[in-house]
Design a protein around this motif. Structure first.
Motif, PDB file in Angstrom:
ATOM      1  N   GLY A  20     -59.654   7.336   1.744  1.00  0.00           N
ATOM      2  CA  GLY A  20     -59.187   7.462   0.371  1.00  0.00           C
ATOM      3  C   GLY A  20     -58.130   6.467  -0.054  1.00  0.00           C
ATOM      4  N   GLY A  21     -57.796   5.480   0.787  1.00  0.00           N
ATOM      5  CA  GLY A  21     -56.798   4.513   0.346  1.00  0.00           C
ATOM      6  C   GLY A  21     -56.178   3.738   1.485  1.00  0.00           C
ATOM      7  N   PHE A  22     -54.857   3.580   1.450  1.00  0.00           N
ATOM      8  CA  PHE A  22     -54.129   2.795   2.431  1.00  0.00           C
ATOM      9  C   PHE A  22     -52.857   3.531   2.821  1.00  0.00           C
ATOM     10  CE2 PHE A  22     -56.373  -0.080  -0.351  1.00  0.00           C
ATOM     11  CZ  PHE A  22     -56.970  -0.962   0.536  1.00  0.00           C
ATOM     12  N   ALA A  23     -52.434   3.346   4.060  1.00  0.00           N
ATOM     13  CA  ALA A  23     -51.102   3.770   4.490  1.00  0.00           C
ATOM     14  C   ALA A  23     -50.306   2.491   4.683  1.00  0.00           C
ATOM     15  CB  ALA A  23     -51.182   4.560   5.786  1.00  0.00           C
ATOM     16  N   LEU A  24     -49.064   2.486   4.234  1.00  0.00           N
ATOM     17  CA  LEU A  24     -48.226   1.302   4.348  1.00  0.00           C
ATOM     18  C   LEU A  24     -47.132   1.526   5.372  1.00  0.00           C
ATOM     19  CD1 LEU A  24     -47.866   0.228   0.621  1.00  0.00           C
ATOM     20  CD2 LEU A  24     -49.531  -0.520   2.299  1.00  0.00           C
ATOM     21  N   PHE A  25     -46.858   0.481   6.155  1.00  0.00           N
ATOM     22  CA  PHE A  25     -45.862   0.551   7.220  1.00  0.00           C
ATOM     23  C   PHE A  25     -44.957  -0.658   7.157  1.00  0.00           C
ATOM     24  CE2 PHE A  25     -49.423   3.010   8.662  1.00  0.00           C
ATOM     25  CZ  PHE A  25     -48.856   4.080   9.328  1.00  0.00           C
ATOM     26  N   ASP A  26     -43.715  -0.464   7.592  1.00  0.00           N
ATOM     27  CA  ASP A  26     -42.793  -1.554   7.843  1.00  0.00           C
ATOM     28  C   ASP A  26     -42.523  -1.483   9.337  1.00  0.00           C
ATOM     29  OD1 ASP A  26     -41.031  -3.607   7.776  1.00  0.00           O
ATOM     30  OD2 ASP A  26     -39.611  -2.672   6.406  1.00  0.00           O
ATOM     31  N   GLY A  27     -43.164  -2.347  10.111  1.00  0.00           N
ATOM     32  CA  GLY A  27     -43.149  -2.211  11.566  1.00  0.00           C
ATOM     33  C   GLY A  27     -43.939  -0.971  11.936  1.00  0.00           C
ATOM     34  N   LEU A  28     -43.312  -0.064  12.674  1.00  0.00           N
ATOM     35  CA  LEU A  28     -43.962   1.199  13.033  1.00  0.00           C
ATOM     36  C   LEU A  28     -43.554   2.334  12.109  1.00  0.00           C
ATOM     37  CD1 LEU A  28     -43.650   1.006  16.924  1.00  0.00           C
ATOM     38  CD2 LEU A  28     -45.635   0.467  15.498  1.00  0.00           C
ATOM     39  N   THR A  29     -42.686   2.044  11.154  1.00  0.00           N
ATOM     40  CA  THR A  29     -42.160   3.069  10.257  1.00  0.00           C
ATOM     41  C   THR A  29     -43.071   3.240   9.043  1.00  0.00           C
ATOM     42  OG1 THR A  29     -39.933   2.410  10.887  1.00  0.00           O
ATOM     43  CG2 THR A  29     -40.150   3.786   8.904  1.00  0.00           C
ATOM     44  N   PRO A  30     -43.635   4.456   8.870  1.00  0.00           N
ATOM     45  CA  PRO A  30     -44.447   4.657   7.660  1.00  0.00           C
ATOM     46  C   PRO A  30     -43.555   4.646   6.429  1.00  0.00           C
ATOM     47  CG  PRO A  30     -44.338   6.675   8.970  1.00  0.00           C
ATOM     48  CD  PRO A  30     -43.585   5.623   9.717  1.00  0.00           C
ATOM     49  N   LEU A  31     -44.038   4.043   5.376  1.00  0.00           N
ATOM     50  CA  LEU A  31     -43.313   4.005   4.113  1.00  0.00           C
ATOM     51  C   LEU A  31     -43.627   5.272   3.326  1.00  0.00           C
ATOM     52  CD1 LEU A  31     -43.867   0.255   3.284  1.00  0.00           C
ATOM     53  CD2 LEU A  31     -41.792   1.320   4.146  1.00  0.00           C
ATOM     54  N   PRO A  32     -42.830   5.598   2.306  1.00  0.00           N
ATOM     55  CA  PRO A  32     -43.088   6.811   1.526  1.00  0.00           C
ATOM     56  C   PRO A  32     -44.512   6.852   0.984  1.00  0.00           C
ATOM     57  CG  PRO A  32     -40.985   5.893   0.935  1.00  0.00           C
ATOM     58  CD  PRO A  32     -41.657   4.886   1.841  1.00  0.00           C
ATOM     59  N   ALA A  33     -44.894   8.038   0.589  1.00  0.00           N
ATOM     60  CA  ALA A  33     -46.265   8.262   0.133  1.00  0.00           C
ATOM     61  C   ALA A  33     -46.664   7.264  -0.941  1.00  0.00           C
ATOM     62  CB  ALA A  33     -46.395   9.688  -0.392  1.00  0.00           C
ATOM     63  N   PHE A  34     -47.790   6.650  -0.733  1.00  0.00           N
ATOM     64  CA  PHE A  34     -48.365   5.736  -1.701  1.00  0.00           C
ATOM     65  C   PHE A  34     -49.698   6.296  -2.131  1.00  0.00           C
ATOM     66  CE2 PHE A  34     -45.460   2.787   0.165  1.00  0.00           C
ATOM     67  CZ  PHE A  34     -45.233   1.827  -0.799  1.00  0.00           C
ATOM     68  N   GLY A  35     -50.095   5.947  -3.285  1.00  0.00           N
ATOM     69  CA  GLY A  35     -51.421   6.344  -3.707  1.00  0.00           C
ATOM     70  C   GLY A  35     -52.007   5.290  -4.625  1.00  0.00           C
ATOM     71  N   LEU A  36     -53.280   5.122  -4.517  1.00  0.00           N
ATOM     72  CA  LEU A  36     -54.014   4.268  -5.427  1.00  0.00           C
ATOM     73  C   LEU A  36     -54.880   5.218  -6.228  1.00  0.00           C
ATOM     74  CD1 LEU A  36     -54.395   1.255  -6.043  1.00  0.00           C
ATOM     75  CD2 LEU A  36     -56.369   1.304  -4.535  1.00  0.00           C
ATOM     76  N   ILE A  37     -54.739   5.201  -7.523  1.00  0.00           N
ATOM     77  CA  ILE A  37     -55.431   6.166  -8.371  1.00  0.00           C
ATOM     78  C   ILE A  37     -56.601   5.451  -9.031  1.00  0.00           C
ATOM     79  CG2 ILE A  37     -55.191   7.830 -10.236  1.00  0.00           C
ATOM     80  CD1 ILE A  37     -52.151   7.772  -9.655  1.00  0.00           C
ATOM     81  N   PRO A  38     -57.781   5.493  -8.375  1.00  0.00           N
ATOM     82  CA  PRO A  38     -58.919   4.777  -8.948  1.00  0.00           C
ATOM     83  C   PRO A  38     -59.470   5.486 -10.172  1.00  0.00           C
ATOM     84  CG  PRO A  38     -59.585   5.967  -6.981  1.00  0.00           C
ATOM     85  CD  PRO A  38     -58.096   6.171  -7.147  1.00  0.00           C
ATOM     86  N   HIS A  55     -56.371  -1.098 -11.534  1.00  0.00           N
ATOM     87  CA  HIS A  55     -55.855  -0.415 -10.352  1.00  0.00           C
ATOM     88  C   HIS A  55     -54.507   0.161 -10.756  1.00  0.00           C
ATOM     89  CE1 HIS A  55     -58.797  -2.089  -7.593  1.00  0.00           C
ATOM     90  NE2 HIS A  55     -58.540  -3.302  -8.082  1.00  0.00           N
ATOM     91  N   LEU A  56     -54.283   1.427 -10.481  1.00  0.00           N
ATOM     92  CA  LEU A  56     -52.996   2.065 -10.737  1.00  0.00           C
ATOM     93  C   LEU A  56     -52.466   2.540  -9.397  1.00  0.00           C
ATOM     94  CD1 LEU A  56     -50.923   3.083 -12.827  1.00  0.00           C
ATOM     95  CD2 LEU A  56     -52.178   5.241 -12.821  1.00  0.00           C
TER      96      LEU A  56
END
Length: 189
Positions: free
Chosen positions: A144-162, A169-170
């Motif tokens: 359903g989308g992408f998870a974003l990381f800075d190194g091994l640290t997950p970044l806050p919840a992201f969402g792509l609203i198709p 793209h939103l």
């Protein structure tokens, strides 16, 4: 509209080309309409505060905002916690390869790049324009989308609203569990 904005924003907008100024002002007009829709007595735009990283909010009432405009559309998000929002049209971006390389976005095609670019922009708006990600910034495809990381640290919840706005793209970045989920407003200009 310009005269209703805080002084530092008025000055910044006077330093840009008229077309860019008009695009920005359309976003603020949408924000003003969203505030009127949300609050019985909305805060005036002159109460808008920009922190050191350039993030806008109304600190006196604990309201965070994010604005974006592209391709004749403006969107804004209102939340009780920091929020980042970006709108990108489905349009050719000839420089996508160079941008993908510079931003360390793992895109094999322009079609893959555009949603990642929207996510990147929402991340910048969430954290503030001056807090660029480290060398480990990466987007990992997930269901359903992408998870974003800075190194091994997950970044806050992201969402792509198709499909929320046809032809765009939103992307949104919000805390993992906001008390008040962001409210979106959309305006065609």
């Amino acid at each position: 509209m310009l005269s209703r904005l805080p002084g530092q924003k008025q000055k910044a907008l006077l330093d840009v080309l008229p077309a860019a100024r008009q695009l920005s002002l359309s976003g603020y007009a949408l924000l003003e309409a969203a505030l009127s829709h949300t609050f019985r007595v909305p805060p005036p735009l002159s109460a808008l505060h920009y922190d050191a990283a350039g993030k806008p909010s109304f600190p006196n009432i604990g309201l965070h905002i994010s604005l974006s405009h592209a391709g004749g559309r403006a969107v804004c998000a209102l939340s009780d916690q920091p929020v980042g929002l970006d709108l990108e049209p489905f349009a050719p971006m000839p420089a996508w390869r160079g941008l993908a390389r510079e931003m360390r976005l793992d895109a094999q095609s322009e079609k893959q790049f555009l949603p990642l670019w929207a996510l990147w922009e929402s991340w910048l708006k969430y954290f503030g324009r001056f807090q660029l990600p480290g060398d480990g910034f990466r987007a990992v495809p997930v269901a359903g989308g992408f998870a974003l990381f800075d190194g091994l640290t997950p970044l806050p919840a992201f969402g792509l609203i198709p499909g929320w706005i046809a032809g765009f793209h939103l992307a949104i970045c919000v805390p993992n569990r906001p008390v008040l989920p962001p409210t979106f407003y959309d305006w065609r200009f």
